[in-house]
Design a protein around this motif. Structure first.
Motif, mmCIF file in Angstrom:
data_model
loop_
_atom_site.group_PDB
_atom_site.id
_atom_site.type_symbol
_atom_site.label_atom_id
_atom_site.label_comp_id
_atom_site.label_asym_id
_atom_site.label_seq_id
_atom_site.Cartn_x
_atom_site.Cartn_y
_atom_site.Cartn_z
ATOM 1 N N HIS A 13 2.928 11.239 -10.578
ATOM 2 C CA HIS A 13 3.629 10.570 -9.857
ATOM 3 C C HIS A 13 4.492 9.448 -10.245
ATOM 4 O O HIS A 13 4.845 8.616 -9.600
ATOM 5 N N ALA A 14 4.363 9.177 -11.559
ATOM 6 C CA ALA A 14 4.922 7.866 -12.287
ATOM 7 C C ALA A 14 6.573 7.773 -11.781
ATOM 8 O O ALA A 14 6.901 6.709 -11.478
ATOM 9 N N GLU A 15 7.120 8.761 -11.344
ATOM 10 C CA GLU A 15 8.581 8.710 -10.982
ATOM 11 C C GLU A 15 8.749 9.104 -9.490
ATOM 12 O O GLU A 15 9.798 9.375 -9.040
ATOM 13 N N ASN A 16 7.431 9.274 -8.725
ATOM 14 C CA ASN A 16 7.777 9.355 -7.475
ATOM 15 C C ASN A 16 8.062 8.432 -6.363
ATOM 16 O O ASN A 16 7.180 7.333 -6.279
ATOM 17 N N ASP A 17 9.165 8.426 -5.688
ATOM 18 C CA ASP A 17 9.496 7.390 -5.055
ATOM 19 C C ASP A 17 8.896 7.305 -3.648
ATOM 20 O O ASP A 17 9.223 6.667 -2.867
ATOM 21 N N LEU A 24 -1.404 -2.865 6.651
ATOM 22 C CA LEU A 24 -1.254 -3.393 8.147
ATOM 23 C C LEU A 24 -0.159 -4.411 8.291
ATOM 24 O O LEU A 24 0.452 -4.618 9.261
ATOM 25 N N ASN A 25 0.061 -5.094 7.108
ATOM 26 C CA ASN A 25 1.007 -6.230 7.183
ATOM 27 C C ASN A 25 2.506 -5.667 7.280
ATOM 28 O O ASN A 25 3.361 -6.479 7.053
ATOM 29 N N GLY A 26 2.569 -4.408 7.208
ATOM 30 C CA GLY A 26 3.855 -3.670 7.174
ATOM 31 C C GLY A 26 4.573 -3.124 6.080
ATOM 32 O O GLY A 26 5.549 -2.609 5.915
ATOM 33 N N LYS A 27 3.649 -3.583 4.987
ATOM 34 C CA LYS A 27 4.313 -3.167 3.735
ATOM 35 C C LYS A 27 3.902 -1.729 3.136
ATOM 36 O O LYS A 27 3.061 -1.279 3.370
ATOM 37 N N THR A 28 5.032 -1.197 2.637
ATOM 38 C CA THR A 28 4.759 0.124 1.838
ATOM 39 C C THR A 28 4.766 -0.032 0.410
ATOM 40 O O THR A 28 5.615 -0.708 -0.120
ATOM 41 N N ILE A 29 3.852 0.821 -0.040
ATOM 42 C CA ILE A 29 3.666 0.800 -1.719
ATOM 43 C C ILE A 29 4.019 2.216 -2.022
ATOM 44 O O ILE A 29 3.252 3.102 -1.767
ATOM 45 N N THR A 30 5.160 2.407 -2.847
ATOM 46 C CA THR A 30 5.460 3.795 -3.343
ATOM 47 C C THR A 30 4.400 4.208 -4.224
ATOM 48 O O THR A 30 3.904 3.270 -4.925
ATOM 49 N N PHE A 34 3.194 1.622 -7.122
ATOM 50 C CA PHE A 34 1.813 1.840 -7.371
ATOM 51 C C PHE A 34 1.330 1.889 -8.685
ATOM 52 O O PHE A 34 0.469 1.211 -9.348
ATOM 53 N N LEU A 35 1.937 2.841 -9.486
ATOM 54 C CA LEU A 35 1.684 3.276 -10.877
ATOM 55 C C LEU A 35 2.240 2.105 -11.685
ATOM 56 O O LEU A 35 1.259 1.922 -12.851
ATOM 57 N N ALA A 36 3.277 1.396 -11.473
ATOM 58 C CA ALA A 36 3.864 0.424 -12.285
ATOM 59 C C ALA A 36 2.673 -0.541 -12.523
ATOM 60 O O ALA A 36 2.359 -1.127 -13.306
ATOM 61 N N THR A 37 1.980 -0.945 -11.178
ATOM 62 C CA THR A 37 1.064 -2.110 -11.097
ATOM 63 C C THR A 37 -0.371 -1.497 -11.828
ATOM 64 O O THR A 37 -0.792 -2.250 -12.667
ATOM 65 N N SER A 38 -0.564 -0.334 -11.665
ATOM 66 C CA SER A 38 -1.636 0.286 -12.396
ATOM 67 C C SER A 38 -1.591 -0.086 -13.836
ATOM 68 O O SER A 38 -2.620 -0.208 -14.459
ATOM 69 N N ARG A 39 -0.353 0.388 -14.393
ATOM 70 C CA ARG A 39 -0.313 0.531 -15.924
ATOM 71 C C ARG A 39 -0.342 -1.016 -16.449
ATOM 72 O O ARG A 39 -0.817 -1.439 -17.378
ATOM 73 N N LEU A 67 -7.583 0.158 -5.697
ATOM 74 C CA LEU A 67 -7.030 1.368 -6.084
ATOM 75 C C LEU A 67 -6.258 1.318 -7.367
ATOM 76 O O LEU A 67 -6.570 2.325 -8.300
ATOM 77 N N ASN A 68 -5.397 0.197 -7.446
ATOM 78 C CA ASN A 68 -4.877 -0.142 -8.828
ATOM 79 C C ASN A 68 -5.864 -0.146 -9.964
ATOM 80 O O ASN A 68 -5.666 0.606 -10.961
#
Ligand code: MCA
Ligand code: AMP
Length: 504
Positions: A13-17, A24-30, A34-39, A67-68
């Motif tokens: 999923h590294a390049e999956n947008d 719940l705060n309305g934020k979406t993480i692609t 997600f993977l950039a933060t995990s790295r 999860l990161n």
């Protein structure tokens, strides 16, 4: 592929947008974000001096960052050990020491309490709070975003999950990359998950159900999750119309049924409701169908084995059964005495074998040998039968275990603690029916001759040492415990005696 778990679940999923998490705060993480933060997290973990194979313990509230860290551990070849935030410091000391974790990630508010243990054990400490702050977040912010995935093989340990034992001490179940990957893929296929799915995620992330079933299935499918901090009826009702599937313990369903906002229109967009971790009453199954038109899909698993059986997605979902063995999983019923395989509809112990079955108990070779046969079959401790259509019925447990709202409570752990209290000669802890949690613990104390036990003080002691969900909901005194001719406490008699204590 040099790290099967990371490459298959995350790396793809590294390049999956596409969206991965809705908060719940309305934020979406692609996925890509997600993977950039995990790295960055993976770099942070190795910068601290951790080495592949090391164990990372984490005791925090549910958050995307947790999860990161799961993804970062997979990518850096570290062993992920999630712990229930309600564990007390006394309980944590055991887990940290026994697991030999090199790092514990905790909430800032617990850091001071943990200091004595971490200093004594020489464990690194970082913090992660539910509002996305903490020392690990600060460190990751300045870590590089590129990370060279650490090579791992499919038999390497991916996670250590503690599960309580009949002796009163928790055992670490060693889960390999294959255990997690194979089960995630199988469930995705059997339950027909795809990238179009939106899973309503209200389970905790520190257990198999919320982490390896829910999250891994969605990662395998490339779908998204509405990540709720916990089960809350208002949030569930608000988000059901935006979801296509939900996984829960029976308490989720009984609480929903008690709410008059549950109706067919609310679940119009849903295609699947899954239940597991504890028995779903046939009554709940039938009532849910009557109100929503959905037949809940019940499945059966364990920390040691991930998922073993499931009712079918397309075929008949039978109330009161946990369905058939999953693809690639063998399940048989054996006689506990002779160990011989039993026939259709005969009740015996459930044994399972397959790529889902764990590698053994951490540092407990003898215990492992007793429960995990040389031929690969694991003795689950559950009692059941297989009917003429291959459906498995769980009829009881050979192990002395109470399941409250999907959390396991081992009476022995409480009994050892209670027996040690002043004025207590002996104790027995039993599970009694509870309308909300399914079962709930009740403690029966026999006073010693000298001084009667001080129940208020005992309750205070329990609060200090034992996680809240394990607390007996009632402590009663009795002159003696019923015993059979062999001297064994007859808990069935006690269960009958107290069974209506919490009846609705
Ligand atoms: C919370 N409390 C509990 C439980 N949960 N007590 C006993 N049993 C519980 N399960 C405590 C709270 O700390 C609180 O204490 C009081 O009980 C009432 O809390 P309440 O707000 O009503 O509870 P909640 O926060 O709404 O939680 C109930 C819950 C939750 C939603 C059912 O326990 C839950 O999410 N359970 C899922 C567990 C799970 O994921 N199990 C999977 C294990 P106070 O009175 O002090 O306020 S994995 C497994 O079993 C295998 C592999 C499998 O097959 O899946
Ligand atoms: P755990 O140790 O938390 O992994 O709990 C595993 C135990 O939960 C199993 O051994 C079963 O006793 C129980 N369990 C899980 N799913 C079900 C189910 N659908 N029906 C009945 N019991 C279940």
């Amino acid at each position: 592929m040099n790290n099967p778990l990371y490459d298959n679940l995350f790396g793809v999923h590294a390049e999956n947008d596409d969206p991965f998490l809705y908060l719940l705060n309305g934020k979406t993480i692609t996925y890509k974000q997600f993977l950039a933060t995990s790295r960055k997290m993976a770099n942070t973990l190795l910068e601290m001096g951790l080495e592949p194979g090391d164990c990372v313990a984490i005791q925090v509230e549910k958050s995307p960052e947790m999860l990161n860290i799961y993804a970062a551990c997979a990518q850096a070849g570290l062993v992920f050990l999630p712990l229930n935030p309600s564990y007390t410091v006394a309980e944590l000391e055991y887990f940290i020491e026994n697991s030999e974790a090199r790092l514990i990630i905790c909430d800032e508010k617990n850091r001071e309490d943990l200091n004595t243990i971490t200093k004594k054990l020489g464990v690194l400490v970082e913090t992660l709070n539910s509002n996305s702050t903490g020392s690990i977040i600060d460190k990751a912010a300045s870590s590089p975003e590129d990370f060279q995935t650490v090579a791992r093989s499919k038999d390497d340990l991916a996670a250590l999950l503690y599960t309580s034992g009949t002796t009163g001490k928790s055992k670490g179940a060693m889960l390999t990359q294959t255990n997690l990957l194979s089960n995630g893929n199988t469930l995705m296929e059997e339950w027909q998950f795809s990238k179009k799915d939106v899973l309503l995620h209200a389970l905790p992330l520190f257990h198999t159900h919320g982490l390896f079933v829910a999250t891994n299935v969605m990662l395998s499918a490339g779908g998204s999750m509405i990540l709720l901090p916990k089960f809350n009826l208002d949030d569930i009702i608000k988000n059901l119309p935006k979801s296509s599937a939900m996984m829960g313990v029976p308490t989720f369903y009984t609480r929903l049924l008690a709410d008059n906002r549950l109706n067919k229109k609310l679940v119009n967009h849903m295609r699947l409701f899954v239940s597991g971790s504890a028995p779903l009453l046939s009554e709940t199954h039938l009532q849910f169908e009557k109100i929503t038109g959905h037949r809940i899909l019940e499945r059966y698993g364990m920390t040691e084995t991930n998922m073993n059986t499931s009712n079918p997605y397309t075929g008949e979902r039978r109330a009161g059964t946990v369905g058939r063995a999953l693809m690639g999983v063998e399940l048989k019923i054996t006689d506990p005495e002779t160990e011989k395989e039993l026939s259709i509809n005969e009740i015996g112990q459930i044994e399972v074998r397959g790529p889902n079955v764990f590698k053994g108990y951490w540092k407990l070779p003898d215990k492992t040998k007793k429960e995990l046969r040389e031929n690969g079959f694991f003795i689950t401790g559950d009692l059941g039968k297989i009917d003429e259509d291959g459906y498995v019925h769980i009829v009881g447990r050979e192990k002395d275990l109470i399941i409250s709202g999907g959390f396991n409570i081992y009476p022995k752990e409480l009994e050892i603690f209670l027996d040690d209290r002043p004025g207590v000669l002996e104790s027995a802890v039993i599970g009694v029916p509870c309308p909300d949690f399914g079962e709930t613990p009740v403690a029966i104390l026999v006073p010693s001759d000298v001084t009667p036990p001080d129940i208020a003080q005992i309750e205070k002691d329990i609060k200090k040492s034992i996680a809240r969900y394990k607390h007996p909901r009632k402590i009663v005194l009795a002159n003696e415990l019923p015993r059979n001719t062999m001297g064994k406490v007859q808990k069935n008699i006690l269960r009958n005696q107290y069974q209506t204590l919490f009846a609705s």
